[in-house]
Design an enzyme around this catalytic site. Structure first.
Site, PDB file in Angstrom:
ATOM      1  N   SER A 100       0.866  -1.185   0.000  1.00 10.38           N
ATOM      2  CA  SER A 100       0.000   0.000   0.000  1.00 10.38           C
ATOM      3  C   SER A 100       0.896   1.225   0.000  1.00 10.38           C
ATOM      4  O   SER A 100       1.536   1.533   1.006  1.00 10.38           O
ATOM      5  CB  SER A 100      -0.881   0.017   1.250  1.00 10.38           C
ATOM      6  OG  SER A 100      -1.779  -1.054   1.206  1.00 10.38           O
ATOM      7  N   LYS A 175      -7.199   1.811  -2.348  1.00  3.75           N
ATOM      8  CA  LYS A 175      -6.708   1.447  -1.019  1.00  3.75           C
ATOM      9  C   LYS A 175      -6.730   2.658  -0.086  1.00  3.75           C
ATOM     10  O   LYS A 175      -7.060   2.528   1.103  1.00  3.75           O
ATOM     11  CB  LYS A 175      -5.286   0.869  -1.104  1.00  3.75           C
ATOM     12  CG  LYS A 175      -4.691   0.431   0.243  1.00  3.75           C
ATOM     13  CD  LYS A 175      -5.466  -0.713   0.903  1.00  3.75           C
ATOM     14  CE  LYS A 175      -5.043  -0.982   2.333  1.00  3.75           C
ATOM     15  NZ  LYS A 175      -3.828  -1.764   2.515  1.00  3.75           N
ATOM     16  N   LYS A 243       0.793   6.298   8.177  1.00  8.04           N
ATOM     17  CA  LYS A 243       1.413   6.444   6.845  1.00  8.04           C
ATOM     18  C   LYS A 243       0.323   6.508   5.769  1.00  8.04           C
ATOM     19  O   LYS A 243       0.332   7.379   4.890  1.00  8.04           O
ATOM     20  CB  LYS A 243       2.357   5.245   6.615  1.00  8.04           C
ATOM     21  CG  LYS A 243       3.058   5.176   5.261  1.00  8.04           C
ATOM     22  CD  LYS A 243       2.369   4.255   4.268  1.00  8.04           C
ATOM     23  CE  LYS A 243       2.440   2.783   4.622  1.00  8.04           C
ATOM     24  NZ  LYS A 243       1.767   1.923   3.599  1.00  8.04           N
TER      25      LYS A 243
END
Lengths: 296, 296
Positions: A100, A175, A243
């Protein structure tokens, strides 16, 4: 496995990567692995995987190379760095990045690979370690349709919901949307369960009855139970969700989208990292709104 | 229906109340109804319900009186006002309030009824009009255990998930938690689908693949589809969710709970009301974050 089945390389054998690689091995694919940590490499070698010393070496003996790495710089290094897979693979190789990462990085990597005749798909997943082990992941795939068709039989050994969402980077955008929803749903469940407790109402009963109505979600089911039990061992680390939150926010900034509620969630995730809780499961968002947890 | 089955009164035949009353009638209960609007009263009379001219008159011929009304003042008026059910019902009557109201008001009403020997349960629901019609509601019940046991056979004709969550007011606290989660989940889905669109990724594919992972929720399924289709006819009105948001926030203030992400959602709901969108479905939260909707 038919004899024309692609030879697969797998780079990154972490919490997610190892069970995914194992599922491909179990399906009968010829598999070559590489990872920074020796333990998982030896484990998979013991189950029949070949081992290569670098991403380039993996690429040189594979038709399809899957990467499952923590963040954008890791993928850029493994693909385009010294002894990277781009330097070992030739025309016709397919790189499937299931990490990701930032969609902008994905598009940059895809363009660099295209110059060398190497195709790329971005194919991040949702479903966690359990989904990786059980091969029930949700896989969101960006890139050319023809490459999606080529990788689809492989994906079917890794996941249950496999959707081609668009061109290069579209998987990563999807995502980001996923992490927005998951993060906000966790925060919502945390705020609701803390409110219940502060109001003297049994959290177990609240979770149970909410699961029967419009509040029902996989987050309420899984992460709600973690909050009630005070069980914050990962699972999916706060640090990684923080993140992902930065990816959501830079994507929003680039495209002019607004995410007012998620911005609060991103702040809460950052606060957990700043206060030494970055390696807990992301359901630890509960500890910021729960008075009993805050007091402890 | 056994001959000792309770005679039921039903007050408030709106979007939710009418199908619920109809289900009780279909189950064979002797039912007396009262509502401000004539249409639903006549409809149910045509299906076999008796009609009473006031809440007091309903109470005088019932063992259990159910109320399903918009807000706290409505319930206080119907129960404790002129010709209210408290003035028509005697010792042994059970009042089951299935409205969603402030838990503080619930405790006040329960105390006032107790002085007259009338028992009360708060039993708000989740699941919407569809759940009311199909008798699949989630019912969150506060009040004495013995009264819960008395009402449980009735609830089984209205819902699927029936949980006794605690003492008087606990049902309403649970409903507040439910509305917190539902509101935040809708806002999360709205922000994610708007981000997908701004990024040029197909919303239908995003919804589909997110439903396969940790982002899965009833809200993503139902309200996500409404957003994609731009279909904001209620359903559950923004105005009512804004009312519930005030209940969440005053409960949080009273108990010292914090709801940072939900506070943003409450602001968004208020903004919809202020800008003339209070009678749309609450999935219209999407219109505040979606650029195409904002531009139109």
């Amino acid at each position: 496995m038919p004899s024309h089945a692609p030879r697969i390389g797998f780079i990154g054998l972490g919490i997610m990567g190892k069970p995914m690689a194992r599922n491909l091995l179990a399906a009968g694919y010829e598999l070559t692995v590489h990872s920074r940590s020796h333990g998982p490499v030896e484990e998979l070698a013991g189950e029949g995987a070949a081992v290569a010393a670098s991403p380039a070496a993996v690429a040189s003996v594979s038709d399809v190379v899957i990467t499952m790495l923590p963040d954008s710089p890791d993928v850029e290094q493994v693909v385009l760095g010294d002894d990277g897979l781009a330097s070992g693979g030739g025309e016709g190789l397919l790189h499937v990045d299931m990490s990701s990462i930032d969609p902008t990085a994905t598009r940059r990597i895809a363009a660099a690979l295209a110059e060398r005749g190497i195709a790329m798909l971005d194919a991040p997943v949702s479903g966690g370690e359990r989904g990786a082990i059980d091969a029930t992941l949700s896989i969101m795939v960006g890139g050319p349709e023809v490459e999606f068709r080529r990788a689809e039989p492989i994906f079917q050994h890794l996941g249950k919901t496999i959707v081609h969402v668009g061109e290069a980077g579209a998987g990563q955008v999807t995502k980001a949307c996923n992490q927005l929803v998951v993060g906000a749903n966790i925060e919502a469940v945390a705020e609701a369960l803390a409110l219940a407790r502060q109001s003297g109402v049994d959290q177990v009963a609240v979770r149970q009855v909410l699961l029967g109505g419009f509040a029902a979600s996989r987050v309420l089911e899984a992460h709600g139970m973690r909050m009630i039990e005070g069980q914050f061992q990962p699972g999916f680390r706060v640090r990684l969700h923080a993140k992902d939150a930065r990816i959501v926010q830079s994507l929003a900034a680039e495209t002019g989208a607004v995410t007012p509620a998620f911005n609060v969630v991103a702040d809460q995730l950052d606060q957990l990292v700043r206060t030494g809780r970055g390696d807990l499961d992301h359901s630890a968002l509960y500890t910021l709104v729960s008075q009993e947890a805050a007091a402890s």
